[in-house]
Motif scaffolding. Structure first.
Motif, short mmCIF file in Angstrom:
data_model
loop_
_atom_site.label_atom_id
_atom_site.label_comp_id
_atom_site.label_asym_id
_atom_site.label_seq_id
_atom_site.Cartn_x
_atom_site.Cartn_y
_atom_site.Cartn_z
N LYS A 7 0.66 -1.45 -0.08
CA LYS A 7 -0.17 -0.04 -0.23
C LYS A 7 0.56 1.70 -0.09
O LYS A 7 0.24 2.24 -1.37
CB LYS A 7 -0.98 0.27 1.17
N LEU A 8 1.73 1.07 0.57
CA LEU A 8 2.31 2.78 1.46
C LEU A 8 3.40 3.05 -0.54
O LEU A 8 3.76 3.93 -0.95
CB LEU A 8 3.65 2.59 1.78
N LYS A 9 4.41 1.49 -0.80
CA LYS A 9 4.80 2.08 -2.46
C LYS A 9 3.85 1.94 -4.22
O LYS A 9 4.48 3.27 -4.33
CB LYS A 9 5.32 0.60 -2.66
N LYS A 10 2.91 1.52 -3.27
CA LYS A 10 1.46 2.43 -4.35
C LYS A 10 1.22 3.76 -4.24
O LYS A 10 1.20 4.48 -4.98
CB LYS A 10 0.41 1.56 -4.60
N GLU A 11 1.18 4.29 -2.78
CA GLU A 11 1.20 5.36 -2.81
C GLU A 11 2.25 6.52 -2.70
O GLU A 11 1.81 7.23 -3.86
CB GLU A 11 0.40 5.43 -1.24
N PHE A 12 3.63 6.25 -2.42
CA PHE A 12 4.59 7.36 -3.37
C PHE A 12 4.71 6.83 -4.57
O PHE A 12 5.05 7.76 -5.42
CB PHE A 12 5.71 5.89 -1.91
N ASP A 13 4.52 5.78 -5.20
CA ASP A 13 4.74 5.50 -6.84
C ASP A 13 3.48 6.93 -7.55
O ASP A 13 3.73 7.44 -8.29
CB ASP A 13 4.38 4.23 -7.42
N GLU A 14 1.76 6.57 -6.97
CA GLU A 14 0.98 7.66 -7.42
C GLU A 14 1.58 9.23 -6.84
O GLU A 14 1.84 9.79 -7.63
CB GLU A 14 -0.39 7.81 -6.84
N ARG A 15 2.33 9.36 -5.68
CA ARG A 15 3.01 10.60 -5.23
C ARG A 15 4.40 11.01 -6.58
O ARG A 15 4.60 11.80 -7.16
CB ARG A 15 2.87 10.72 -4.38
N LEU A 16 4.88 9.90 -6.72
CA LEU A 16 5.49 9.94 -7.58
C LEU A 16 5.56 10.44 -8.96
O LEU A 16 5.77 11.51 -9.99
CB LEU A 16 7.00 8.78 -8.07
N HIS A 17 4.62 9.62 -9.34
CA HIS A 17 3.97 9.91 -10.97
C HIS A 17 3.69 11.31 -11.07
O HIS A 17 3.37 12.36 -11.78
CB HIS A 17 2.90 8.52 -10.92
N SER A 18 2.64 12.02 -10.20
CA SER A 18 1.97 12.71 -10.31
C SER A 18 3.19 14.18 -10.39
O SER A 18 2.98 15.46 -11.02
CB SER A 18 0.99 13.11 -8.89
#
Length: 70
Positions: A7-18
């Motif tokens: 869940k944390l990886k997904k959250e940070f990956d989304e933030r990185l993408h934005s």
């Protein structure tokens, strides 16, 4: 335990993408401003180079994190 990590990886990956999208837009705006200037303005060139460096740094980080391979 592993769910939280995922869940944390997904959250940070989304933030990185934005962030990548934001920096790309900033870089394109700076390129557009530089293109329309008639004279040589050092400040505008520096703005463009900073935006470009930020974008490519995030791009390399996304590559290391294998952002597109999920």
């Amino acid at each position: 335990m592993f769910r939280r990590k995922s869940k944390l990886k997904k959250e940070f990956d989304e933030r990185l993408h934005s962030l990548m999208v934001e920096t790309k837009e900033e870089w394109e705006r700076a390129r557009g401003i530089e293109r329309y200037l008639n004279d040589y303005d050092q400040e505008v060139i520096v703005m463009r180079k900073i935006a470009e460096c930020k974008h490519f740094y995030l791009y390399k980080e996304a590559k290391v994190r294998q952002l597109g391979k999920d």
